[in-house]
Design a protein around this motif. Sequence first.
Motif, mmCIF file in Angstrom:
data_model
loop_
_atom_site.group_PDB
_atom_site.id
_atom_site.type_symbol
_atom_site.label_atom_id
_atom_site.label_comp_id
_atom_site.label_asym_id
_atom_site.label_seq_id
_atom_site.Cartn_x
_atom_site.Cartn_y
_atom_site.Cartn_z
ATOM 1 N N UNK B 321 0.863 -1.193 0.000
ATOM 2 C CA UNK B 321 0.000 0.000 0.000
ATOM 3 C C UNK B 321 0.902 1.247 0.000
ATOM 4 N N UNK B 322 0.512 2.239 -0.767
ATOM 5 C CA UNK B 322 1.324 3.453 -0.852
ATOM 6 C C UNK B 322 0.925 4.415 0.279
ATOM 7 N N UNK B 323 1.709 5.480 0.398
ATOM 8 C CA UNK B 323 1.365 6.520 1.382
ATOM 9 C C UNK B 323 -0.012 7.109 1.067
ATOM 10 N N UNK B 324 -0.271 7.261 -0.243
ATOM 11 C CA UNK B 324 -1.572 7.807 -0.656
ATOM 12 C C UNK B 324 -2.714 6.892 -0.231
ATOM 13 N N UNK B 325 -2.483 5.563 -0.375
ATOM 14 C CA UNK B 325 -3.519 4.603 0.031
ATOM 15 C C UNK B 325 -3.836 4.753 1.518
#
Lengths: 238, 417
Positions: B321-325
Amino acid sequence: MSGGKEPLLSARALVRELGEQMVTRALDDVDLEVYPGEFLALTGPSGSGKSTLLYLLSALDRPTSGDIWFGGSNITSMDDDRRAALRRERFGFVFQFHFLLPEFTSLENITIPLRHRGLPQNVADRRAKDALESLGIAELHGRRPHQLSGGQQQRVSIARAIAGKPNIVFADEPTGNLDSRSAEATIRIFEQLVADGMTLVMVTHEPAFAARARREVHLSDGRVYDNEATRPNVIIMR
Amino acid sequence: MPLFIALRLLFDRKFLTTVAVLGFTLGVFPLITISGILRGFQSKFIDTILRNSPHVVLTSEEKRETVRPIDALRSPKENRVHQVDHEVPDTRVVRLDRPSEMVHALTQKPGVTGAAQSVLGNALIVFSGREHPIDLRGIDPLAQDRVTPFEPILTEGSFRTFVAAHDSALIGAGIARDLGLHTGDTLSCVSSRGERMVLKVAGVFETAVNIIDKSRVYVHLRTGQSILGRGDAIDRIEVRLDAPDSADEQSARIEQAFGYKSESWRTINANFLGLFAQQNQIIGFVIAALLAVGGFGILSIQIMMVLQKRREIAILRSVGFTKRDVMFIVLAQGALISLAGALVGSLLGHLALETLAHTKVVAGETFLHTETWIIWESWVQYALAIAFASSVGLLSSALPAWQAARIEPVDVLRGQI
């Protein structure tokens, strides 16, 4: 060792310094190659830098200097999103404390990364069930982590790591929190997965389990050493 | 997938989620209810004004600047007058010049649906030995009916009877109640100058504006002029527009065209409209404060959640999962909590308004006569409340979301946080 194979993952002159005011060099000029299908154990005493090396290799952390190459790409220069995509699609992880999401069932813990990759729900479910079945815990798919024993949690964690069919699985002290029977079972699972063609990099401080790996890299004070002699950058091969 | 995770985490923390949702419910419920009551009253007031009052009033006050000869000679430029003894004040009575022609011209103007001349003043009516002060209006019935239609407000009698007889009168319902007057009754009308005339009640009207119903009496123009002793003078011309919202612009144009003071219904009722605006601002502040409390509730709960769930956030980051997620998960939780709170608050507000709409008003005599609470409901009101609450929820979650996105999995794995 390579048998003419190209390394799947290679690290060159890795340095990792930790801390801001009191800087400690956790890794010092480490070179390492990981070949497809091998079972590599990273060993060493506490603080030797083995977990730090694993985090760097698995794109969870960035080195202070040096490069890591995976499939022809330098992962140290990738942005956060590309590194996240690498972890999502190419790597699998098994951690000492299982690291399962407590609010989700075993099946959901496995399908969440798969669904996030864009796999349809039915495909993700099928893969998760297959992984659970291959580890002999298919009946536990509806249970939440707190309803599982330590060994069962670790198997679910392994199932999550392998369900996405990664190129390489990183395991950080996977037996560190298990009783001896569960630890032995976990190592057997790893041996079987490697026999089936999976590449595994495992951090362990248990000499007995490290001895079951095809290759052992011993670290001390942030540098790679032979187990028998203390020659820098020499790796034990079996 | 992040949305699924956000939902599951909310369901898993039922108590905290319920508390946070209640915070927004308690903000949106009064927002819907109070704005429904206020807007209901305000809409009813404006609706009543537009129905029963002219949209533009042209009065006999001259707007053209007239300078008396003596003042011209006294000006610094002329400076030809040094002393004036026994100066008589300007008592000249200004009257609308050629009002019938003005009415005719006004009715030809685009956007004007009616114009009527009238005279007004104070008088007394006497019936069965009882007196009642009134606001007497002398009108041209047919022209006035095009400005302020009578049929919808007549509770008894007939407009046709009023039109037919010059000595007839239409009486406000409050006066009729106070004096026990009914259609067909005969009463005496006395002006402040002592003029007396006998009038016959042709009908009783009720505008729902208590101050009008308790004071106003309509008579024919000539009758009004006679009682008030105005000769053939006209005090004002009332105008009805097909677009009341354009009253300010139309009023300015009329004033410029005829040279007499002209006021729109907005100017005439500026006190009330200003009061409404102030009321709305105060209620707006109160509601914003209530929603801010809800926002702080979410903020504290989300910060606590991020602190408690660092391990889970690290798991998600480690599996790709990305920071944005991660930011999305926290923001989605804030939005979902506020949305749920806003929906429940809207439902409760709707039920409260429905109940009030069927509840008798127990207050004494109010400005507007009404049996039950006047309420206003519109999907716009609900959409705005939900959008506003959701925005507060999102904003409140921004800081925790940023904190969550800064969590590096490797720091958690190393046990540093």
